[in-house]
Design a protein around this motif. Structure first.
Motif, PDB file in Angstrom:
ATOM      1  N   ARG A 161       0.831  -1.214   0.000  1.00 46.22           N
ATOM      2  CA  ARG A 161       0.000   0.000   0.000  1.00 46.22           C
ATOM      3  C   ARG A 161       0.859   1.255   0.000  1.00 46.22           C
ATOM      4  N   GLN A 162       1.898   1.239   0.813  1.00 47.29           N
ATOM      5  CA  GLN A 162       2.799   2.392   0.884  1.00 47.29           C
ATOM      6  C   GLN A 162       3.478   2.614  -0.470  1.00 47.29           C
ATOM      7  N   ALA A 163       3.902   1.552  -1.115  1.00 46.56           N
ATOM      8  CA  ALA A 163       4.544   1.670  -2.428  1.00 46.56           C
ATOM      9  C   ALA A 163       3.567   2.182  -3.477  1.00 46.56           C
ATOM     10  N   LEU A 164       2.353   1.672  -3.457  1.00 46.03           N
ATOM     11  CA  LEU A 164       1.341   2.132  -4.419  1.00 46.03           C
ATOM     12  C   LEU A 164       1.066   3.629  -4.246  1.00 46.03           C
ATOM     13  N   THR A 165       0.945   4.056  -3.007  1.00 41.30           N
ATOM     14  CA  THR A 165       0.704   5.470  -2.715  1.00 41.30           C
ATOM     15  C   THR A 165       1.844   6.317  -3.258  1.00 41.30           C
ATOM     16  N   GLN A 166       3.074   5.879  -2.987  1.00 41.42           N
ATOM     17  CA  GLN A 166       4.245   6.627  -3.448  1.00 41.42           C
ATOM     18  C   GLN A 166       4.331   6.671  -4.971  1.00 41.42           C
ATOM     19  N   LEU A 167       4.151   5.513  -5.611  1.00 43.48           N
ATOM     20  CA  LEU A 167       4.261   5.465  -7.070  1.00 43.48           C
ATOM     21  C   LEU A 167       3.143   6.255  -7.746  1.00 43.48           C
ATOM     22  N   GLN A 168       1.941   6.198  -7.212  1.00 39.14           N
ATOM     23  CA  GLN A 168       0.841   6.964  -7.802  1.00 39.14           C
ATOM     24  C   GLN A 168       1.028   8.456  -7.589  1.00 39.14           C
ATOM     25  N   ALA A 169       1.582   8.851  -6.453  1.00 42.09           N
ATOM     26  CA  ALA A 169       1.841  10.281  -6.208  1.00 42.09           C
ATOM     27  C   ALA A 169       2.889  10.803  -7.196  1.00 42.09           C
ATOM     28  N   ASP A 170       3.858   9.949  -7.536  1.00 42.92           N
ATOM     29  CA  ASP A 170       4.895  10.346  -8.502  1.00 42.92           C
ATOM     30  C   ASP A 170       4.304  10.532  -9.902  1.00 42.92           C
ATOM     31  N   ARG A 171       3.187   9.866 -10.199  1.00 44.90           N
ATOM     32  CA  ARG A 171       2.564   9.934 -11.526  1.00 44.90           C
ATOM     33  C   ARG A 171       1.792  11.236 -11.707  1.00 44.90           C
ATOM     34  N   GLU A 172       1.404  11.848 -10.605  1.00 45.73           N
ATOM     35  CA  GLU A 172       0.540  13.041 -10.682  1.00 45.73           C
ATOM     36  C   GLU A 172       1.343  14.311 -10.826  1.00 45.73           C
TER      37      GLU A 172
END
Length: 172
Positions: A161-172
């Motif tokens: 979950r932490q990785a998904l949050t980080q990777l998705q934040a980088d996409r925005e």
């Protein structure tokens, strides 16, 4: 003596047949997940290069029925290792019972159809007692979402979950 042994074997086989004995289900020996914000370069089906931010999760079955889990991630060029965790035998068995019947991890390659720049890239390698399967995902198709959901609801969930949050934040 031999006759008694023969009849004992026949009796045990008969009990197994009447009891509905079924051969054991395959076991997961290892699970490796690589999640990245950019396409993952492969060589002979194995990840060799990941550009940009990424997350790795590895789970290895242990002799006692438990599993050992480790994770790492790279953000802005800095690699961070997660905590080495033991998944108790009962939890590991429960996760296997959920994952093994799911078809999503068996598909060699699939695309969720997300617009370019919004999709995450995944390579999931699962080695079972019956063989090795490498699945590549672009985005998150429905069958693969079931696999991801199973992982998110396991002990692997918090770092994932932490990785998904980080990777998705980088996409925005």
């Amino acid at each position: 003596m031999r006759a008694n042994f023969f009849w004992l074997v026949v009796l045990l086989c008969g009990i197994a047949l009447v009891g509905g004995y079924q051969p054991g289900q395959p076991q997961i020996l290892s699970l490796r997940l690589l999640l990245a914000s950019r396409p993952i370069a492969l060589s002979q089906g194995k990840p060799v290069f990941v550009e940009g931010d990424c997350f790795r999760l590895a789970i290895f079955s242990q002799v006692d029925g438990s599993a050992q889990m480790s994770s790492s991630r790279r953000q802005d060029g800095v690699m961070t290792n997660g905590i080495l965790t033991i998944i108790p035998a009962q939890e590991w068995s429960a996760l296997q019972q959920v994952l093994l019947p799911l078809p999503g991890w068996r598909e060699k390659q699939c695309d969720g159809g997300e617009p370019e720049g919004q999709a995450l890239y995944t390579v999931l390698e699962i080695e079972t007692s019956e063989g090795n399967v490498v699945s590549r995902w672009r985005g998150l198709p429905r069958a693969q979402a079931e696999v991801a959901n199973a992982l998110l609801h396991s002990r692997a969930g918090p770092p994932l979950r932490q990785a998904l949050t980080q990777l998705q934040a980088d996409r925005e």
